[in-house]
Motif scaffolding. Structure first.
Motif, PDB file in Angstrom:
ATOM      1  N   HIS A 119       8.174  40.534  75.610  1.00 30.86           N
ATOM      2  CA  HIS A 119       8.464  39.784  76.845  1.00 30.86           C
ATOM      3  C   HIS A 119       9.251  38.511  76.555  1.00 30.86           C
ATOM      4  CE1 HIS A 119       5.013  41.859  79.259  1.00 30.86           C
ATOM      5  NE2 HIS A 119       6.091  42.614  79.141  1.00 30.86           N
ATOM      6  N   LEU A 156      11.219  37.201  79.803  1.00 34.22           N
ATOM      7  CA  LEU A 156      10.218  37.256  80.870  1.00 34.22           C
ATOM      8  C   LEU A 156       9.162  36.175  80.678  1.00 34.22           C
ATOM      9  CD1 LEU A 156       9.706  41.116  80.972  1.00 34.22           C
ATOM     10  CD2 LEU A 156      10.772  39.747  82.751  1.00 34.22           C
ATOM     11  N   ASN A 210      18.420  46.737  76.731  1.00 34.78           N
ATOM     12  CA  ASN A 210      17.657  47.363  77.815  1.00 34.78           C
ATOM     13  C   ASN A 210      16.207  47.547  77.380  1.00 34.78           C
ATOM     14  OD1 ASN A 210      17.051  48.614  80.342  1.00 34.78           O
ATOM     15  ND2 ASN A 210      19.179  49.263  80.464  1.00 34.78           N
ATOM     16  N   PHE A 211      15.396  48.005  78.324  1.00 29.49           N
ATOM     17  CA  PHE A 211      13.945  47.992  78.132  1.00 29.49           C
ATOM     18  C   PHE A 211      13.314  49.159  78.855  1.00 29.49           C
ATOM     19  CE2 PHE A 211      10.050  46.363  80.374  1.00 29.49           C
ATOM     20  CZ  PHE A 211       9.208  46.250  79.283  1.00 29.49           C
ATOM     21  N   THR A 223       5.888  51.890  79.475  1.00 28.21           N
ATOM     22  CA  THR A 223       5.015  52.811  80.196  1.00 28.21           C
ATOM     23  C   THR A 223       4.382  52.100  81.397  1.00 28.21           C
ATOM     24  OG1 THR A 223       3.370  54.515  79.819  1.00 28.21           O
ATOM     25  CG2 THR A 223       2.883  52.361  78.902  1.00 28.21           C
ATOM     26  N   TYR A 224       4.439  50.760  81.372  1.00 29.43           N
ATOM     27  CA  TYR A 224       3.808  49.989  82.455  1.00 29.43           C
ATOM     28  C   TYR A 224       4.771  49.648  83.598  1.00 29.43           C
ATOM     29  CZ  TYR A 224       0.508  49.554  78.674  1.00 29.43           C
ATOM     30  OH  TYR A 224      -0.348  49.847  77.650  1.00 29.43           O
ATOM     31  N   THR A 225       5.984  50.119  83.506  1.00 26.10           N
ATOM     32  CA  THR A 225       6.912  49.890  84.623  1.00 26.10           C
ATOM     33  C   THR A 225       7.336  51.237  85.194  1.00 26.10           C
ATOM     34  OG1 THR A 225       8.884  49.935  83.240  1.00 26.10           O
ATOM     35  CG2 THR A 225       7.850  47.787  83.582  1.00 26.10           C
ATOM     36  N   ASP A 226       7.900  51.186  86.368  1.00 29.67           N
ATOM     37  CA  ASP A 226       8.321  52.411  87.037  1.00 29.67           C
ATOM     38  C   ASP A 226       9.640  52.163  87.736  1.00 29.67           C
ATOM     39  OD1 ASP A 226       7.416  55.030  87.353  1.00 29.67           O
ATOM     40  OD2 ASP A 226       5.437  54.295  87.939  1.00 29.67           O
ATOM     41  N   MET A 227      10.226  53.237  88.197  1.00 26.89           N
ATOM     42  CA  MET A 227      11.420  53.104  89.020  1.00 26.89           C
ATOM     43  C   MET A 227      10.953  53.093  90.478  1.00 26.89           C
ATOM     44  SD  MET A 227      13.768  52.987  86.799  1.00 26.89           S
ATOM     45  CE  MET A 227      15.371  53.605  87.123  1.00 26.89           C
ATOM     46  N   PRO A 228      11.808  52.593  91.399  1.00 22.41           N
ATOM     47  CA  PRO A 228      11.381  52.523  92.809  1.00 22.41           C
ATOM     48  C   PRO A 228      10.930  53.893  93.336  1.00 22.41           C
ATOM     49  CG  PRO A 228      13.477  51.408  92.473  1.00 22.41           C
ATOM     50  CD  PRO A 228      13.155  52.078  91.179  1.00 22.41           C
ATOM     51  N   TYR A 229       9.705  53.950  93.872  1.00 23.42           N
ATOM     52  CA  TYR A 229       9.103  55.233  94.266  1.00 23.42           C
ATOM     53  C   TYR A 229       9.905  56.026  95.292  1.00 23.42           C
ATOM     54  CZ  TYR A 229       4.840  53.466  92.086  1.00 23.42           C
ATOM     55  OH  TYR A 229       3.913  52.975  91.203  1.00 23.42           O
ATOM     56  N   ASN A 263      12.743  56.698  83.022  1.00 23.46           N
ATOM     57  CA  ASN A 263      12.720  55.324  82.496  1.00 23.46           C
ATOM     58  C   ASN A 263      13.624  55.198  81.280  1.00 23.46           C
ATOM     59  OD1 ASN A 263      11.031  54.066  84.283  1.00 23.46           O
ATOM     60  ND2 ASN A 263       9.170  54.443  83.120  1.00 23.46           N
ATOM     61  N   LYS A 295      17.235  55.318  82.298  1.00 28.09           N
ATOM     62  CA  LYS A 295      17.624  54.005  82.841  1.00 28.09           C
ATOM     63  C   LYS A 295      17.881  53.030  81.692  1.00 28.09           C
ATOM     64  CE  LYS A 295      15.967  49.895  83.123  1.00 28.09           C
ATOM     65  NZ  LYS A 295      15.142  49.082  82.383  1.00 28.09           N
TER      66      LYS A 295
END
Lengths: 263, 256
Positions: B53, B58, B85-86, B89-95, B148, B151
């Protein structure tokens, strides 16, 4: 500042609205409900109280303008929450997007919300109650813009609080604008407020906007003084809200909250 | 300080992060070289994610220096992140966006030229072509991970930060993901900083590992070197020695 980055974030919100019927419904459902309710109340009152023929214009005009303020605030804070809910926030903030670009994208998305709600409300007010807001005239436009700026200022403060205190504060996204409503003299003149609240209302840009709107409707004259006071207050509110947002953003980065809010 | 094979693209010196009284990262220094996969490993709370982070801006470091491509991160954030880039597993793309729309948004965000061509290539590489019109909310965990990762490659990054990219994947998909990462690294020469709790994966994928414990860098080197330095049979064995040393309340007597 890069336009393609601002447009990319705006595009993300646009895709949501294009695809989601519930989002569009949410944008117009409450304002429509208010419109129908207040529309019938004003019809009843204007028929009973013959001395007040401008009831419909006063109340429905106020209702539409208040909704514009409310939507512009939500356009900032709820759009921000969309990224938090979707756990997409980190993906956006690890990109080269700057904080200013992000805020501009939120403002653009808020304009989209205002446009949807504004068009639907205006159309329905005309169809159901024969109330044409455009008859009030072009003088209303600067007041409308000032309300959008105020909505953005409130939205920025809400977003900053959510950044600092996490999702437990997200209820503010729906309720905070209503805190300003009693002293904004939306549906009644400032003069009906108790003296202490009248003093508070003098520092509320929205109170000057709604006083200005009533002046336009009742006399047709353009209330230059109200506009200038509302503009000056708006500048102060927006500058303070931006400063608060950037401060909270720095605090969130320092405390590691920015990463936590996005996971 | 041991240098990697190529020129360093990430250079971290004396990195410290305090959260009130807790020192989450304590004077960590390391480099990641061009075309190198470096694994960050350590028990929960070792400071792995906090380090990533901080490298992504961040979280602000309490002190220390972060340079990426020779540039100071604080001063050149946007310029650096354009080539980084990053994926986590704790982030997602817009549902509510489709796979294709999600990639379009991020391709625009990074100012990718010939976007559609780029997106087509990524969809093909990650086996997402058939589900490109499917909304993210309807994807399986494996499909989301692949999205992910695609992306994360949309801007042809020179450095990739991956936070437990294979957690929550079944062994088959995790294995495919590891192979894909190695292939991407070979083909594009990307440098990767990687966190995982899967020690077998770390040994298989990493050129070098950094072993963290309570915010401090305990050991670094190739997986074999780190295993030797702990007098352990494997990375997993080394990990257990560190973790259990902590649980016993000692200062890690089994540590090198």
């Amino acid at each position: 500042m890069k336009f393609h980055r601002i447009f990319a974030v705006f595009l993300r919100y646009f895709y949501i609205y294009r695809r989601s019927g519930t989002r569009i419904l949410e944008t117009v459902y409450w304002p429509l409900l208010d419109l129908v309710l207040w529309g019938f109340v004003t019809l009843y009152l204007s028929r009973s109280a013959k001395g007040l023929p401008q009831f419909v214009a006063f109340l429905l005009g106020a209702l539409i303008l208040w909704d514009i303020l409310f939507r512009s605030q939500q356009g900032i804070s709820v759009s921000f929450l969309e990224d938090v809910w979707a756990r997409n926030f980190l993906n956006i903030f690890v990109s080269p997007l700057t904080t200013w670009e992000y805020l501009l994208a939120l403002m653009l998305s808020s304009l989209l919300k205002i446009l949807i709600a504004g068009v639907v409300l205006t159309l329905m007010a005309w169809l159901l109650f024969s109330f044409n807001i455009f008859l009030i005239g072009i003088s209303l436009l600067p007041f409308l813009i000032l309300l959008v700026f105020l909505g953005w200022a409130i939205g920025l403060i809400t977003t900053a609080i959510i950044l600092r205190f996490g999702q437990q504060a997200e209820v503010l996204a729906w309720g905070i604008a209503l805190l300003f409503q009693p002293v904004s003299a939306v549906f009644y003149p400032v003069s009906v407020l108790p003296p202490i609240l009248q003093a508070v209302a003098r520092f509320m840009p929205a109170a000057h906007v709604f006083e200005g709107m009533r002046s336009v409707i009742s006399t047709g004259a353009f209330p230059k003084r109200e506009l200038l006071v509302a503009l000056a207050l708006d500048v102060v509110y927006l500058a303070a809200a931006l400063a608060f947002f950037f401060w909270m953003f720095r605090v969130a980065r320092k405390k590691g909250l920015l990463a936590r809010v996005g996971e | 300080m041991r240098e990697g094979r190529g020129a360093p693209v990430v250079d971290v010196a004396d990195l410290v992060k305090d959260f009130k009284k807790l020192r989450a990262v304590d004077g960590v220094s390391f480099t990641v070289s061009e075309g190198e996969i470096v694994g960050l490993l350590g028990p929960n709370g070792a400071g792995k994610t906090t380090i990533i982070h901080m490298l992504l801006g961040l979280t602000t470091p309490t002190s220390g220096r972060v340079r990426v491509f020779g540039l100071d991160f604080g001063r050149h954030r946007s310029r650096i992140l354009q080539e980084v880039n990053f994926s986590s597993t704790y982030t997602d793309m817009p549902y509510s966006l489709t796979v294709q729309e999600s990639l379009r948004v991020f391709a625009r965000l990074y100012g990718v030229r010939r976007r559609e061509e780029k997106i087509r290539g990524l969809l093909e590489t990650f086996g997402l072509t058939d589900i490109r019109r499917k909304q993210v909310r309807h994807l399986s965990t494996g499909q989301r991970t692949r999205l992910n990762l695609s992306k994360a490659l949309v801007n042809d990054p020179r450095v990739l930060f991956l936070d437990e990219p294979t957690a929550s994947l079944d062994p088959d998909i995790a294995d495919k993901t590891r192979k894909l990462l190695k292939r991407v690294k070979e083909e594009r020469g990307i440098s990767i900083l990687y966190t995982s709790h899967n020690m077998i994966e770390m040994e298989e994928v990493s050129d070098r590992v950094l072993f963290l414990h309570r915010g401090r860098l305990l050991a670094e080197g190739t997986p074999a070197e780190v295993v030797r330095s702990f007098r352990a049979a494997s990375l997993e064995d080394a990990f257990l020695k560190v973790a259990r040393g902590k649980d016993a309340g000692g200062k890690g007597t089994a540590l090198p």
